[in-house]
Design a protein around this motif. Structure first.
Motif, PDB file in Angstrom:
ATOM      1  N   PHE A 155      32.965  27.277  46.453  1.00 33.58           N
ATOM      2  CA  PHE A 155      32.518  28.648  46.688  1.00 33.58           C
ATOM      3  C   PHE A 155      33.653  29.441  47.334  1.00 33.58           C
ATOM      4  O   PHE A 155      34.658  28.894  47.782  1.00 33.58           O
ATOM      5  CB  PHE A 155      31.260  28.682  47.567  1.00 33.58           C
ATOM      6  N   GLY A 156      33.478  30.740  47.380  1.00 34.15           N
ATOM      7  CA  GLY A 156      34.491  31.621  47.953  1.00 34.15           C
ATOM      8  C   GLY A 156      34.316  33.021  47.412  1.00 34.15           C
ATOM      9  O   GLY A 156      33.196  33.445  47.098  1.00 34.15           O
ATOM     10  N   GLY A 157      35.419  33.738  47.280  1.00 34.97           N
ATOM     11  CA  GLY A 157      35.364  35.104  46.784  1.00 34.97           C
ATOM     12  C   GLY A 157      36.062  35.229  45.441  1.00 34.97           C
ATOM     13  O   GLY A 157      37.068  34.551  45.186  1.00 34.97           O
ATOM     14  N   PHE A 158      35.539  36.079  44.565  1.00 38.22           N
ATOM     15  CA  PHE A 158      36.217  36.368  43.303  1.00 38.22           C
ATOM     16  C   PHE A 158      37.578  36.990  43.586  1.00 38.22           C
ATOM     17  O   PHE A 158      37.725  37.821  44.479  1.00 38.22           O
ATOM     18  CB  PHE A 158      35.394  37.342  42.454  1.00 38.22           C
ATOM     19  N   ALA A 159      38.538  36.600  42.798  1.00 39.53           N
ATOM     20  CA  ALA A 159      39.899  37.097  42.972  1.00 39.53           C
ATOM     21  C   ALA A 159      40.186  38.237  42.001  1.00 39.53           C
ATOM     22  O   ALA A 159      39.375  38.579  41.140  1.00 39.53           O
ATOM     23  CB  ALA A 159      40.899  35.970  42.757  1.00 39.53           C
ATOM     24  N   GLU A 160      41.368  38.818  42.170  1.00 37.71           N
ATOM     25  CA  GLU A 160      41.819  39.882  41.279  1.00 37.71           C
ATOM     26  C   GLU A 160      42.380  39.277  39.987  1.00 37.71           C
ATOM     27  O   GLU A 160      42.455  38.061  39.829  1.00 37.71           O
ATOM     28  CB  GLU A 160      42.837  40.772  41.993  1.00 37.71           C
ATOM     29  N   LEU A 161      42.799  40.135  39.067  1.00 41.97           N
ATOM     30  CA  LEU A 161      43.149  39.712  37.711  1.00 41.97           C
ATOM     31  C   LEU A 161      44.232  38.643  37.676  1.00 41.97           C
ATOM     32  O   LEU A 161      44.088  37.632  36.987  1.00 41.97           O
ATOM     33  CB  LEU A 161      43.582  40.929  36.877  1.00 41.97           C
ATOM     34  N   VAL A 162      45.345  38.843  38.389  1.00 40.47           N
ATOM     35  CA  VAL A 162      46.463  37.914  38.227  1.00 40.47           C
ATOM     36  C   VAL A 162      46.086  36.516  38.691  1.00 40.47           C
ATOM     37  O   VAL A 162      46.540  35.515  38.125  1.00 40.47           O
ATOM     38  CB  VAL A 162      47.727  38.414  38.953  1.00 40.47           C
ATOM     39  N   THR A 163      45.257  36.398  39.713  1.00 43.65           N
ATOM     40  CA  THR A 163      44.784  35.087  40.148  1.00 43.65           C
ATOM     41  C   THR A 163      43.794  34.526  39.154  1.00 43.65           C
ATOM     42  O   THR A 163      43.811  33.323  38.835  1.00 43.65           O
ATOM     43  CB  THR A 163      44.129  35.191  41.538  1.00 43.65           C
ATOM     44  N   THR A 164      42.920  35.389  38.639  1.00 44.51           N
ATOM     45  CA  THR A 164      41.904  34.939  37.697  1.00 44.51           C
ATOM     46  C   THR A 164      42.536  34.454  36.396  1.00 44.51           C
ATOM     47  O   THR A 164      41.996  33.554  35.732  1.00 44.51           O
ATOM     48  CB  THR A 164      40.902  36.077  37.426  1.00 44.51           C
ATOM     49  N   GLN A 165      43.665  35.028  36.016  1.00 40.83           N
ATOM     50  CA  GLN A 165      44.366  34.526  34.831  1.00 40.83           C
ATOM     51  C   GLN A 165      44.763  33.063  35.005  1.00 40.83           C
ATOM     52  O   GLN A 165      44.536  32.235  34.114  1.00 40.83           O
ATOM     53  CB  GLN A 165      45.618  35.380  34.573  1.00 40.83           C
ATOM     54  N   VAL A 166      45.332  32.739  36.162  1.00 43.20           N
ATOM     55  CA  VAL A 166      45.753  31.363  36.419  1.00 43.20           C
ATOM     56  C   VAL A 166      44.543  30.461  36.614  1.00 43.20           C
ATOM     57  O   VAL A 166      44.492  29.329  36.100  1.00 43.20           O
ATOM     58  CB  VAL A 166      46.681  31.307  37.645  1.00 43.20           C
ATOM     59  N   LEU A 167      43.565  30.950  37.346  1.00 41.75           N
ATOM     60  CA  LEU A 167      42.354  30.176  37.559  1.00 41.75           C
ATOM     61  C   LEU A 167      41.643  29.904  36.233  1.00 41.75           C
ATOM     62  O   LEU A 167      41.132  28.800  35.996  1.00 41.75           O
ATOM     63  CB  LEU A 167      41.431  30.927  38.516  1.00 41.75           C
ATOM     64  N   GLY A 168      41.631  30.917  35.366  1.00 38.40           N
ATOM     65  CA  GLY A 168      41.026  30.719  34.052  1.00 38.40           C
ATOM     66  C   GLY A 168      41.732  29.634  33.260  1.00 38.40           C
ATOM     67  O   GLY A 168      41.096  28.874  32.520  1.00 38.40           O
ATOM     68  N   GLY A 169      43.049  29.546  33.424  1.00 41.13           N
ATOM     69  CA  GLY A 169      43.789  28.473  32.768  1.00 41.13           C
ATOM     70  C   GLY A 169      43.344  27.110  33.259  1.00 41.13           C
ATOM     71  O   GLY A 169      43.236  26.147  32.480  1.00 41.13           O
ATOM     72  N   ALA A 170      43.054  26.998  34.572  1.00 39.06           N
ATOM     73  CA  ALA A 170      42.564  25.737  35.126  1.00 39.06           C
ATOM     74  C   ALA A 170      41.180  25.401  34.574  1.00 39.06           C
ATOM     75  O   ALA A 170      40.865  24.228  34.316  1.00 39.06           O
ATOM     76  CB  ALA A 170      42.521  25.820  36.648  1.00 39.06           C
ATOM     77  N   VAL A 171      40.358  26.430  34.365  1.00 39.49           N
ATOM     78  CA  VAL A 171      39.036  26.208  33.786  1.00 39.49           C
ATOM     79  C   VAL A 171      39.164  25.701  32.351  1.00 39.49           C
ATOM     80  O   VAL A 171      38.478  24.751  31.944  1.00 39.49           O
ATOM     81  CB  VAL A 171      38.201  27.501  33.828  1.00 39.49           C
ATOM     82  N   VAL A 172      40.049  26.323  31.580  1.00 33.47           N
ATOM     83  CA  VAL A 172      40.266  25.881  30.199  1.00 33.47           C
ATOM     84  C   VAL A 172      40.748  24.430  30.171  1.00 33.47           C
ATOM     85  O   VAL A 172      40.280  23.612  29.373  1.00 33.47           O
ATOM     86  CB  VAL A 172      41.286  26.804  29.496  1.00 33.47           C
ATOM     87  N   GLU A 173      41.680  24.100  31.067  1.00 38.59           N
ATOM     88  CA  GLU A 173      42.208  22.734  31.104  1.00 38.59           C
ATOM     89  C   GLU A 173      41.123  21.730  31.464  1.00 38.59           C
ATOM     90  O   GLU A 173      41.080  20.615  30.918  1.00 38.59           O
ATOM     91  CB  GLU A 173      43.344  22.649  32.115  1.00 38.59           C
TER      92      GLU A 173
END
Length: 455
Positions: free
Chosen positions: A282-300
């Motif tokens: 849990f935590g807080g939603f991040a801004e776009l540039v972080t979400t891009q990298v985080l989304g990559g971790a989700v895909v992986e």
């Protein structure tokens, strides 16, 4: 109580003055009229300082997008400034004052922020200060610049809660509409404690004002639950990436949930590691540039064709969000989305609603004030309910005890980015529909728990 001076004596006798040597002796601070008279007949000089270069330039750019759109929204005949680099820009509505914006780059460095804020006051003779993306930068400006001048400081999007909660930093001429880590934590921690089946929490954070403040506020809410054990928090330097050992220790100690208070430089590494463990994240939603990298971790972790159900079952979320474009449905937000997409080719991001609102509040203050003097602007902002905001009409209200604007927050799970937003939100995931909206009063630090009291 805070000492008042005028700009004629700005920074004199302070450590900041010593740092600029003979600059003050050059006569840069004049005895010219300080913006008095009819606001519509005035030129309002805004000294803006944000990171517009370096690894975290996007934070400053997002903040500027909100501020520029907030000014433009209030006047039908002007467009948002479309350049997000340092320079001088003019917004000149027919029915209102002329705004001259002098934007300096801080490169996300506190020392640079203090220096350029001082330059804006001393050399550029600004009427308003706006900026402070780094919480440490905002603290530095409040410590060294604000007490030595009569200029209002519109702080944001710096997110350390103590800026407006602690008596060390709150100030009667400092106003912040931007949401902060205390609001993140109190909204998210309450949901975690009341709605999720967890027993032991491990909190992580960056070893700076932002991280420690967020962890402190998560702890303050979670410890109110008799059913949740909170392990000793772990703090890391910015950019830390070797979380496996600490995650092993947390799980061995019984942690079934983890929360991280990090920015773009660390959050993706933290969440990418945590997703490999059987824990709720849990935590807080991040801004776009972080979400891009985080989304990559989700895909992986989940594969190319992951679904919203896959994300929820993985333990990722829910997260609180200070603001994202798809969390609010109202005419101002609709117009804001269109304006941001047309000007900057993306939907408004996490940090931008607060800076939109502070610009909207400034215009409202100028409309309500009898003149455009610093004191009149401060008086108008104090206790103001801001009419036009991305969270709806009257969506933000400045609390008189600390000049922090209260606003509601939302809680949502990440979902795959929908086809509708693929071109304007360039990340694999985005916030889903809100599963809870946290009322403004519930998101704020209670007055009796604050060190600050300006009322």
């Amino acid at each position: 109580m805070v000492r008042h001076t005028t700009r004629r004596s700005v920074l004199k006798g302070s450590g900041a003055a010593a740092a600029v040597g003979t600059t003050l002796l050059a006569g840069c601070v004049t005895e010219e009229d300080n913006g008095t008279g009819d606001p519509d007949e005035q030129t309002i000089r805004i000294g803006a300082f944000q990171p517009t270069s370096g690894d975290l330039e996007y934070y400053g750019q997002s903040a500027l997008q909100g501020f520029y759109c907030g000014l433009a929204y209030k006047y039908d005949d002007v467009e948002p400034v479309d350049t997000l680099s340092a320079g001088e820009y003019t917004v000149d509505p027919a029915d209102g004052p002329t705004f001259e914006i002098i934007l300096e780059d801080t490169a996300f460095d506190p020392d640079t922020a203090r220096r350029v804020a001082e330059d804006l006051v001393v050399d550029e003779d600004v009427d308003i200060l706006f900026g402070g993306t780094s919480s440490d930068s905002a603290r530095r400006v409040i410590d060294t610049i604000v007490p030595e001048t009569d200029i209002p400081y519109l702080c944001g999007p710096a997110a350390d809660g103590d800026i407006t909660v602690s008596d060390e930093y709150c100030h009667e001429r400092v106003f912040r509409a931007s949401e902060h880590t205390s609001m993140d934590a109190r909204s998210g921690a309450r949901y975690v404690a009341e709605e999720m089946d967890i027993s032991t929490v491990q909190l992580f954070g960056s070893d700076n004002a932002f991280g420690r403040g967020g962890v402190e506020n998560y702890t303050a809410v979670l410890e109110q639950s008799d059913d949740i054990e909170i392990l000793e928090p772990r703090f890391t330097e910015v950019g830390y990436s070797e979380f496996e050992g600490m995650m092993d220790e947390a799980v061995d100690a019984g942690a079934d949930a983890v929360g991280g208070v990090y920015t773009f430089q660390t959050l993706p590494q933290f969440i990418g590691t945590a997703m490999a463990y059987d824990v709720q994240i849990f935590g807080g939603f991040a801004e776009l540039v972080t979400t891009q990298v985080l989304g990559g971790a989700v895909v992986e972790a989940l594969g190319e064709d992951f679904t919203a159900e896959d994300i929820e079952e993985s333990g990722l979320g829910p997260f609180t969000t200070r603001y994202h474009w798809n969390q609010y449905d109202n005419p101002v937000n609709d117009a804001y989305i269109d304006m941001n997409v047309e000007t900057y080719e993306q939907v408004p991001d996490l940090l931008s609603a607060g800076t939109f609102t502070i610009a909207s509040a400034l215009v409202q203050a100028l409309e309500e004030a009898e003149d455009a003097s610093s004191d009149a602007i401060v008086d108008a902002l104090t206790g103001m309910t801001v009419t036009d905001t991305p969270k709806g009409e009257n969506g933000y209200q400045f609390r008189e005890e600390n000049n922090q604007a209260a606003s509601e927050m939302t809680v949502a799970y990440p979902v795959p980015t929908s086809e509708e937003f693929e071109e304007t939100w360039d990340a694999p995931i985005m916030p889903g529909e809100p599963i809870e909206t946290v009322a403004a009063d519930e998101a704020m630090v209670p007055a009796d728990e604050m060190g600050c009291d300006l009322s």
